[in-house]
Design a protein around this motif. Structure first.
Motif, PDB file in Angstrom:
ATOM      1  N   UNK A 249      -9.622   3.069 -13.959  1.00  8.53           N
ATOM      2  CA  UNK A 249      -9.221   4.198 -13.126  1.00  8.53           C
ATOM      3  C   UNK A 249     -10.298   4.457 -12.087  1.00  8.53           C
ATOM      4  N   UNK A 250      -9.865   4.649 -10.854  1.00  6.05           N
ATOM      5  CA  UNK A 250     -10.826   4.886  -9.793  1.00  6.05           C
ATOM      6  C   UNK A 250     -11.738   3.701  -9.544  1.00  6.05           C
ATOM      7  N   UNK A 251     -11.251   2.506  -9.847  1.00  2.86           N
ATOM      8  CA  UNK A 251     -12.036   1.301  -9.619  1.00  2.86           C
ATOM      9  C   UNK A 251     -13.117   1.053 -10.638  1.00  2.86           C
ATOM     10  N   UNK A 252     -13.097   1.813 -11.760  1.00  2.00           N
ATOM     11  CA  UNK A 252     -14.110   1.681 -12.794  1.00  2.00           C
ATOM     12  C   UNK A 252     -13.435   1.504 -14.156  1.00  2.00           C
ATOM     13  N   UNK A 253     -14.018   0.674 -15.008  1.00  2.00           N
ATOM     14  CA  UNK A 253     -13.485   0.468 -16.360  1.00  2.00           C
ATOM     15  C   UNK A 253     -13.843   1.679 -17.215  1.00  2.00           C
ATOM     16  N   UNK A 254     -12.814   2.419 -17.649  1.00  2.00           N
ATOM     17  CA  UNK A 254     -13.025   3.638 -18.436  1.00  2.00           C
ATOM     18  C   UNK A 254     -12.930   3.377 -19.943  1.00  2.00           C
ATOM     19  N   UNK A 255     -12.095   2.429 -20.327  1.00  2.00           N
ATOM     20  CA  UNK A 255     -11.928   2.064 -21.737  1.00  2.00           C
ATOM     21  C   UNK A 255     -11.868   0.548 -21.841  1.00  2.00           C
ATOM     22  N   UNK A 256     -12.523  -0.007 -22.858  1.00  2.00           N
ATOM     23  CA  UNK A 256     -12.490  -1.455 -23.103  1.00  2.00           C
ATOM     24  C   UNK A 256     -12.357  -1.681 -24.598  1.00  2.00           C
ATOM     25  N   UNK A 257     -11.354  -2.455 -24.987  1.00  2.00           N
ATOM     26  CA  UNK A 257     -11.121  -2.796 -26.383  1.00  2.00           C
ATOM     27  C   UNK A 257     -11.082  -4.319 -26.483  1.00  2.00           C
ATOM     28  N   UNK A 258     -12.017  -4.879 -27.253  1.00  2.00           N
ATOM     29  CA  UNK A 258     -12.131  -6.340 -27.322  1.00  2.00           C
ATOM     30  C   UNK A 258     -12.380  -6.760 -28.764  1.00  2.00           C
ATOM     31  N   UNK A 259     -11.659  -7.788 -29.210  1.00  2.00           N
ATOM     32  CA  UNK A 259     -11.883  -8.366 -30.540  1.00  2.00           C
ATOM     33  C   UNK A 259     -11.633  -9.863 -30.475  1.00  2.00           C
ATOM     34  N   UNK A 278     -17.824  -0.766 -20.056  1.00  2.00           N
ATOM     35  CA  UNK A 278     -17.469   0.619 -19.745  1.00  2.00           C
ATOM     36  C   UNK A 278     -18.393   1.195 -18.676  1.00  2.00           C
ATOM     37  N   UNK A 279     -17.755   1.792 -17.669  1.00  2.00           N
ATOM     38  CA  UNK A 279     -18.498   2.395 -16.569  1.00  2.00           C
ATOM     39  C   UNK A 279     -18.784   1.442 -15.425  1.00  2.00           C
ATOM     40  N   UNK A 280     -18.388   0.174 -15.594  1.00  2.29           N
ATOM     41  CA  UNK A 280     -18.654  -0.836 -14.569  1.00  2.29           C
ATOM     42  C   UNK A 280     -17.404  -1.123 -13.738  1.00  2.29           C
ATOM     43  N   UNK A 281     -17.618  -1.631 -12.555  1.00  2.51           N
ATOM     44  CA  UNK A 281     -16.501  -2.064 -11.715  1.00  2.51           C
ATOM     45  C   UNK A 281     -16.095  -3.486 -12.114  1.00  2.51           C
ATOM     46  N   UNK A 282     -14.811  -3.776 -12.130  1.00  9.09           N
ATOM     47  CA  UNK A 282     -14.347  -5.107 -12.555  1.00  9.09           C
ATOM     48  C   UNK A 282     -14.606  -6.174 -11.509  1.00  9.09           C
ATOM     49  N   UNK A 324      -9.020  -9.153 -13.971  1.00  8.06           N
ATOM     50  CA  UNK A 324      -9.000  -9.616 -12.590  1.00  8.06           C
ATOM     51  C   UNK A 324     -10.331  -9.365 -11.921  1.00  8.06           C
ATOM     52  N   UNK A 325     -10.408  -9.627 -10.640  1.00  9.54           N
ATOM     53  CA  UNK A 325     -11.631  -9.377  -9.861  1.00  9.54           C
ATOM     54  C   UNK A 325     -11.267  -8.789  -8.521  1.00  9.54           C
TER      55      UNK A 325
END
Length: 326
Positions: A249-259, A278-282, A324-325
């Motif tokens: 959201x807003x160009x920033x990763x707010x939630x990340x779920x990885x397994x 989290x908190x980074x731009x993709x 994506x990028x």
């Protein structure tokens, strides 16, 4: 041939009564029948629960999903709500076993399935899961498919489920019903690492019945997907796999779920990867930097030394696909 009794439960109460008396629950039977045929397990009583009212997929009050334990893998993968809300679940199921088995196997049975370790299924081999205290033949045997994360001296077997990796990533929970009533277990606590007791694989108490798996509501929009790396394209277990869900959201990763799957004694949640995102731009450079943390703590064996690097590459690739990028 080993004699056993068979009963069909018409109600949940009948199933619980039979389970309290030592009966083993069976629905699709795609795992337990094989283990019985191979004399890995010798159940004295089988309780058919296929008629119980546990075949619905519903939206929870908070906007998550509740998948009944007896919903088949095929029905779950085809469900419109699953496909649109959590594609990672549908993809993990479709990349699993053959279509015929997906039509038979249930969600509850899938997460209860036992390892496909060849030494576990060879009753002439030492296996602490099958016979506690007998040893682990896989440690010095051919261990290319075995775990590099969460292992112990007693066991290095991987958990075989694909959808369990998706459930772990999404931080699902398992609903159980037993003699003492209902309870809910976080998925992270449901499947147990081997430690010194590899024969105890799930946090299910005697007589308890899985009624559903619940996936919590996650922020929207949410993109997710599942990547499975294997030796062949069909009906093969994972060398590595990655389940990823990202909320941007807003160009920033707010939630990340990885397994990850195929590398751990249980589906392996990757909090270090999540925290790095989290908190980074993709951006392009982010995926490799985050994925480099995926194999932290890995302890490869003689024949699977390739797995840590393969895991990092698998996670990086799936982060690129989902995120994506710019």
């Amino acid at each position: 041939m080993y004699p056993f009794s068979f009963t069909k439960a018409a109600t949940t109460r009948e199933a619980l009564n039979a389970g309290r008396n030592g009966g083993r629950y069976i629905a699709g039977g795609t795992t337990l029948v094989d283990l019985t045929r191979e004399t890995v397990e010798w159940p004295e009583t089988l309780v058919d629960i296929s008629d119980l009212p546990l075949r619905e997929i519903t939206v929870t009050e908070r906007g998550g999903l509740r998948i009944g334990a007896l919903v088949s893998m095929a029905e779950t993968a085809a469900n419109r709500k699953v496909r649109t809300t959590y594609p990672v679940i549908a993809e993990s199921l479709e990349l699993s076993v053959s279509a015929q088995l997906r039509n038979m196997a249930t969600i509850g049975g899938n997460i209860m399935q036992r390892t496909r370790c060849t030494y576990f299924r060879d009753v002439t081999a030492a296996c602490n899961k099958r016979e506690p205290g007998s040893g682990c033949a896989a440690r010095e045997g051919f261990n290319r498919m075995h775990a590099v994360l969460g292992t112990s001296y007693a066991c290095v077997a991987t958990h075989p489920s694909d959808v369990a990796v998706a459930f772990a990533a999404l931080e699902a929970s398992v609903h159980l019903l037993g003699p003492d009533g209902e309870r809910q277990v976080p998925f992270a606590d449901f499947l147990l690492r081997p430690g010194s007791t590899p024969d105890r694989e799930q946090a299910v108490r005697p007589g308890e019945l899985i009624t559903a798996v619940e996936i919590p509501a996650l922020p929207r929009p949410l993109k997710s997907g599942y990547l499975k790396v294997r030796d062949r394209q069909s009906y093969e277990f994972a060398l590595t796999s990655a389940a990823v869900a990202l909320h941007v959201r807003g160009g920033v990763i707010r939630e990340a779920k990885v397994a990850a799957g195929g590398v751990g004694t249980v589906p392996w949640k990757l909090p270090a990867v999540e925290q790095h995102l989290i908190g980074e731009r993709p951006l392009e450079a982010l995926w490799a930097a985050a994925a480099a943390k995926a194999a932290e703590g890995a302890r490869p064996l003689r024949h699977n030394r390739f797995k840590p690097e393969l895991l990092n590459r698998t996670v990086e690739r799936q982060l690129r696909i989902v995120g994506g990028t710019k």
